[in-house]
Design a protein around this motif. Structure first.
Motif, PDB file in Angstrom:
ATOM      1  N   VAL A  59       0.812  -1.220   0.000  1.00 10.08           N
ATOM      2  CA  VAL A  59       0.000   0.000   0.000  1.00 10.08           C
ATOM      3  C   VAL A  59       0.844   1.269   0.000  1.00 10.08           C
ATOM      4  CG1 VAL A  59      -1.997  -1.062   1.072  1.00 10.08           C
ATOM      5  CG2 VAL A  59      -0.246  -0.041   2.525  1.00 10.08           C
ATOM      6  N   GLY A  60       2.139   1.144  -0.077  1.00 13.66           N
ATOM      7  CA  GLY A  60       2.993   2.333  -0.041  1.00 13.66           C
ATOM      8  C   GLY A  60       3.271   2.760   1.387  1.00 13.66           C
ATOM      9  N   LYS A  61       3.962   3.866   1.509  1.00 14.20           N
ATOM     10  CA  LYS A  61       4.327   4.375   2.838  1.00 14.20           C
ATOM     11  C   LYS A  61       3.100   4.989   3.500  1.00 14.20           C
ATOM     12  CE  LYS A  61       8.908   5.680   1.305  1.00 14.20           C
ATOM     13  NZ  LYS A  61       9.829   6.794   1.102  1.00 14.20           N
ATOM     14  N   ARG A  62       2.950   4.717   4.771  1.00 16.63           N
ATOM     15  CA  ARG A  62       1.920   5.370   5.569  1.00 16.63           C
ATOM     16  C   ARG A  62       2.331   5.267   7.032  1.00 16.63           C
ATOM     17  NH1 ARG A  62      -3.251   1.168   5.408  1.00 16.63           N
ATOM     18  NH2 ARG A  62      -2.028  -0.659   5.939  1.00 16.63           N
ATOM     19  N   PRO A  63       1.966   6.257   7.822  1.00 16.76           N
ATOM     20  CA  PRO A  63       2.351   6.230   9.242  1.00 16.76           C
ATOM     21  C   PRO A  63       1.571   5.169  10.022  1.00 16.76           C
ATOM     22  CG  PRO A  63       1.090   8.209   8.730  1.00 16.76           C
ATOM     23  CD  PRO A  63       1.298   7.483   7.439  1.00 16.76           C
ATOM     24  N   LEU A  64       2.089   4.869  11.185  1.00 21.60           N
ATOM     25  CA  LEU A  64       1.481   3.858  12.054  1.00 21.60           C
ATOM     26  C   LEU A  64       0.008   4.145  12.317  1.00 21.60           C
ATOM     27  CD1 LEU A  64       1.642   1.409  13.956  1.00 21.60           C
ATOM     28  CD2 LEU A  64       2.575   2.922  15.698  1.00 21.60           C
ATOM     29  N   LEU A  65      -0.339   5.375  12.599  1.00 19.67           N
ATOM     30  CA  LEU A  65      -1.742   5.699  12.891  1.00 19.67           C
ATOM     31  C   LEU A  65      -2.650   5.427  11.700  1.00 19.67           C
ATOM     32  CD1 LEU A  65      -1.492   8.894  15.115  1.00 19.67           C
ATOM     33  CD2 LEU A  65      -2.042   6.558  15.805  1.00 19.67           C
ATOM     34  N   SER A  66      -2.166   5.671  10.497  1.00 17.00           N
ATOM     35  CA  SER A  66      -2.965   5.374   9.302  1.00 17.00           C
ATOM     36  C   SER A  66      -3.152   3.873   9.145  1.00 17.00           C
ATOM     37  CB  SER A  66      -2.301   5.936   8.051  1.00 17.00           C
ATOM     38  OG  SER A  66      -2.298   7.331   8.079  1.00 17.00           O
ATOM     39  N   MET A  67      -2.093   3.112   9.419  1.00 16.42           N
ATOM     40  CA  MET A  67      -2.186   1.653   9.347  1.00 16.42           C
ATOM     41  C   MET A  67      -3.214   1.143  10.347  1.00 16.42           C
ATOM     42  SD  MET A  67      -1.178  -1.367  11.064  1.00 16.42           S
ATOM     43  CE  MET A  67       0.270  -1.068  12.035  1.00 16.42           C
ATOM     44  N   LEU A  68      -3.180   1.685  11.561  1.00 17.93           N
ATOM     45  CA  LEU A  68      -4.130   1.239  12.593  1.00 17.93           C
ATOM     46  C   LEU A  68      -5.557   1.659  12.257  1.00 17.93           C
ATOM     47  CD1 LEU A  68      -1.997   1.915  15.777  1.00 17.93           C
ATOM     48  CD2 LEU A  68      -2.566  -0.310  14.761  1.00 17.93           C
ATOM     49  N   ALA A  69      -5.737   2.832  11.685  1.00 19.82           N
ATOM     50  CA  ALA A  69      -7.073   3.264  11.270  1.00 19.82           C
ATOM     51  C   ALA A  69      -7.610   2.346  10.180  1.00 19.82           C
ATOM     52  CB  ALA A  69      -7.041   4.705  10.784  1.00 19.82           C
ATOM     53  N   SER A  70      -6.756   1.958   9.261  1.00 14.67           N
ATOM     54  CA  SER A  70      -7.152   1.035   8.205  1.00 14.67           C
ATOM     55  C   SER A  70      -7.520  -0.331   8.791  1.00 14.67           C
ATOM     56  CB  SER A  70      -6.015   0.890   7.191  1.00 14.67           C
ATOM     57  OG  SER A  70      -6.356  -0.019   6.186  1.00 14.67           O
ATOM     58  N   ALA A  71      -6.747  -0.781   9.772  1.00 10.76           N
ATOM     59  CA  ALA A  71      -7.035  -2.061  10.437  1.00 10.76           C
ATOM     60  C   ALA A  71      -8.397  -2.014  11.120  1.00 10.76           C
ATOM     61  CB  ALA A  71      -5.939  -2.387  11.447  1.00 10.76           C
ATOM     62  N   ALA A  72      -8.657  -0.934  11.833  1.00  9.95           N
ATOM     63  CA  ALA A  72      -9.953  -0.786  12.517  1.00  9.95           C
ATOM     64  C   ALA A  72     -11.087  -0.761  11.496  1.00  9.95           C
ATOM     65  CB  ALA A  72      -9.960   0.482  13.360  1.00  9.95           C
ATOM     66  N   GLY A  73     -10.872  -0.101  10.378  1.00 13.86           N
ATOM     67  CA  GLY A  73     -11.891  -0.055   9.338  1.00 13.86           C
ATOM     68  C   GLY A  73     -12.167  -1.418   8.748  1.00 13.86           C
ATOM     69  N   ALA A  74     -11.119  -2.221   8.560  1.00 14.82           N
ATOM     70  CA  ALA A  74     -11.289  -3.568   8.008  1.00 14.82           C
ATOM     71  C   ALA A  74     -12.100  -4.459   8.940  1.00 14.82           C
ATOM     72  CB  ALA A  74      -9.922  -4.198   7.740  1.00 14.82           C
ATOM     73  N   LEU A  75     -12.023  -4.176  10.241  1.00 13.56           N
ATOM     74  CA  LEU A  75     -12.708  -5.005  11.243  1.00 13.56           C
ATOM     75  C   LEU A  75     -14.062  -4.444  11.670  1.00 13.56           C
ATOM     76  CD1 LEU A  75      -9.619  -5.742  13.461  1.00 13.56           C
ATOM     77  CD2 LEU A  75     -10.785  -7.350  11.944  1.00 13.56           C
ATOM     78  N   GLN A  76     -14.404  -3.284  11.174  1.00 15.62           N
ATOM     79  CA  GLN A  76     -15.610  -2.594  11.631  1.00 15.62           C
ATOM     80  C   GLN A  76     -16.866  -3.462  11.554  1.00 15.62           C
ATOM     81  OE1 GLN A  76     -16.249   1.089   9.609  1.00 15.62           O
ATOM     82  NE2 GLN A  76     -17.884   1.725  10.967  1.00 15.62           N
ATOM     83  N   ASN A  77     -17.023  -4.224  10.489  1.00 13.68           N
ATOM     84  CA  ASN A  77     -18.225  -5.040  10.317  1.00 13.68           C
ATOM     85  C   ASN A  77     -17.991  -6.511  10.629  1.00 13.68           C
ATOM     86  OD1 ASN A  77     -19.859  -2.860   9.499  1.00 13.68           O
ATOM     87  ND2 ASN A  77     -18.910  -2.942   7.476  1.00 13.68           N
ATOM     88  N   TYR A  78     -16.877  -6.814  11.278  1.00 14.69           N
ATOM     89  CA  TYR A  78     -16.567  -8.208  11.609  1.00 14.69           C
ATOM     90  C   TYR A  78     -17.512  -8.699  12.700  1.00 14.69           C
ATOM     91  CZ  TYR A  78     -13.972 -12.371  12.939  1.00 14.69           C
ATOM     92  OH  TYR A  78     -13.612 -13.670  13.215  1.00 14.69           O
ATOM     93  N   ARG A  79     -18.305  -9.710  12.376  1.00 15.54           N
ATOM     94  CA  ARG A  79     -19.287 -10.221  13.341  1.00 15.54           C
ATOM     95  C   ARG A  79     -19.263 -11.735  13.495  1.00 15.54           C
ATOM     96  NH1 ARG A  79     -19.133  -5.636  14.099  1.00 15.54           N
ATOM     97  NH2 ARG A  79     -20.714  -4.034  13.987  1.00 15.54           N
ATOM     98  N   ASN A  80     -18.663 -12.433  12.525  1.00 10.31           N
ATOM     99  CA  ASN A  80     -18.716 -13.889  12.521  1.00 10.31           C
ATOM    100  C   ASN A  80     -17.351 -14.472  12.879  1.00 10.31           C
ATOM    101  OD1 ASN A  80     -18.995 -16.603  12.032  1.00 10.31           O
ATOM    102  ND2 ASN A  80     -19.948 -16.365  10.024  1.00 10.31           N
ATOM    103  N   PRO A  81     -17.201 -14.986  14.099  1.00 14.26           N
ATOM    104  CA  PRO A  81     -15.899 -15.498  14.528  1.00 14.26           C
ATOM    105  C   PRO A  81     -15.425 -16.718  13.733  1.00 14.26           C
ATOM    106  CG  PRO A  81     -17.545 -15.781  16.261  1.00 14.26           C
ATOM    107  CD  PRO A  81     -18.199 -15.030  15.156  1.00 14.26           C
TER     108      PRO A  81
END
Length: 127
Positions: A59-81
């Protein structure tokens, strides 16, 4: 026990488990980001969280906070374990970094980060 009660218990258990998975993945991603050696910022920014299938490419260079925001976004709708969650890093040299090629991080920093992230998440749930 009535069928409705059983269904409510199952739904609550799935919800609780999904919340634990989200929390654990974010903790692990945080630890990976903090422990990844930084020269250009490419490696630290390429920890990618995905649900269902692992990410490919970078994904190219991005700061740690951007990576974590992206991670949180990817998990936002995670409901099925039962659906797997992946944390990947596809920069071509991540294996060399983990093998100890940088003086900024010890050998096997990835496993250490995973262990620390899981321990942090376990601490939040009292286990």
């Amino acid at each position: 026990m009535a069928r409705g009660q059983v269904n409510r218990i199952i739904k609550a258990a799935k919800s609780w488990t999904a919340k634990q998975v989200r929390s654990t993945v974010i903790s692990v991603a945080q630890e990976l980001g903090k422990r990844t050696p930084v020269d250009t910022g490419l490696a630290v920014g390429n920890w990618q969280v995905s649900v269902g299938t692992p990410k490919s490419g970078t994904v190219g260079k991005r700061p740690l906070l951007s990576m974590l925001a992206s991670a949180a976004g990817a998990l936002q709708n995670y409901r099925n374990p039962r659906v797997p969650v992946f944390i990947t890093n596809n920069v071509h040299y991540i294996g060399k970094l983990d093998a100890g090629s940088s003086q900024q991080a010890p050998k096997n920093f990835v496993n250490a980060a995973i262990a620390a992230g899981v321990a942090k998440a376990k601490g939040r749930y009292g286990r």
